[in-house]
Scaffold this active site. Sequence first.
Site, PDB file in Angstrom:
ATOM      1  N   HIS A  54       0.844  -1.191   0.000  1.00 56.31           N
ATOM      2  CA  HIS A  54       0.000   0.000   0.000  1.00 56.31           C
ATOM      3  C   HIS A  54       0.880   1.242   0.000  1.00 56.31           C
ATOM      4  O   HIS A  54       2.041   1.199   0.428  1.00 56.31           O
ATOM      5  CB  HIS A  54      -0.897   0.015   1.239  1.00 56.31           C
ATOM      6  CG  HIS A  54      -1.993  -0.998   1.201  1.00 56.31           C
ATOM      7  ND1 HIS A  54      -3.140  -0.868   1.948  1.00 56.31           N
ATOM      8  CD2 HIS A  54      -2.132  -2.158   0.510  1.00 56.31           C
ATOM      9  CE1 HIS A  54      -3.938  -1.899   1.724  1.00 56.31           C
ATOM     10  NE2 HIS A  54      -3.340  -2.697   0.853  1.00 56.31           N
ATOM     11  N   GLU A  56       0.998   3.907   1.838  1.00 56.54           N
ATOM     12  CA  GLU A  56       1.547   4.319   3.135  1.00 56.54           C
ATOM     13  C   GLU A  56       2.721   3.441   3.550  1.00 56.54           C
ATOM     14  O   GLU A  56       3.725   3.938   4.065  1.00 56.54           O
ATOM     15  CB  GLU A  56       0.461   4.262   4.223  1.00 56.54           C
ATOM     16  CG  GLU A  56      -0.689   5.212   4.013  1.00 56.54           C
ATOM     17  CD  GLU A  56      -1.849   4.613   3.204  1.00 56.54           C
ATOM     18  OE1 GLU A  56      -2.966   5.127   3.330  1.00 56.54           O
ATOM     19  OE2 GLU A  56      -1.645   3.647   2.438  1.00 56.54           O
ATOM     20  N   CYS A  84      -6.051   2.277   5.744  1.00 59.72           N
ATOM     21  CA  CYS A  84      -6.737   1.034   6.072  1.00 59.72           C
ATOM     22  C   CYS A  84      -6.193   0.504   7.401  1.00 59.72           C
ATOM     23  O   CYS A  84      -5.207   1.036   7.919  1.00 59.72           O
ATOM     24  CB  CYS A  84      -6.517   0.008   4.952  1.00 59.72           C
ATOM     25  SG  CYS A  84      -4.849  -0.703   4.939  1.00 59.72           S
ATOM     26  N   CYS A  87      -2.371  -0.311   7.258  1.00 54.52           N
ATOM     27  CA  CYS A  87      -1.536   0.890   7.176  1.00 54.52           C
ATOM     28  C   CYS A  87      -1.591   1.685   8.477  1.00 54.52           C
ATOM     29  O   CYS A  87      -0.568   2.209   8.920  1.00 54.52           O
ATOM     30  CB  CYS A  87      -1.968   1.752   5.998  1.00 54.52           C
ATOM     31  SG  CYS A  87      -1.605   0.971   4.406  1.00 54.52           S
TER      32      CYS A  87
END
Length: 157
Positions: A54, A56, A84, A87
């Site tokens: 992801h 991040e 999310c 993250c």
Amino acid sequence: MQEKIKFMKAAIELAKENLKSKNGGPFGALVVKNGKIIGKGINQVVSHNDPTAHAEIIAIREACKYLEDYQLDDCEIYTSCEPCPMCLGAIYWARPKKIYFAASRNDAESAGFDDSHIYREIELPNGKRKIPAEQILEQEAIDVFTNWKKLIDKPEY
């Protein structure tokens, strides 16, 4: 305030660029320290066949490498969307001083990125989750922690 807007626009621009490259979802993130970008990330889940890639996470990894540290003291994270659960966990472990996000998790859900099932799963007992978790060999693992506590020159967390 102007600086915050500049960095958020840069994170959103990364998300827009990812639409064109199709590396993964339309997400972008930055790590900033003292007004300088020290980590950038785009979602690379599809292109890297990595569910943890992801934006991040990528930005945190890059920033930590730059700082040569596993913590993001005095850093800020700018992300095009509310993080999310995975993250958010990584962000808390990295310990930045603040998170800024643009779109909400509800906005992401309406675009087809729904993390609400993960939030619900976290609340359930281990055995009731869709992916059940079963604890085994607890004492053996506790022994490792006991030995950790006895270490004199252990790394600080």
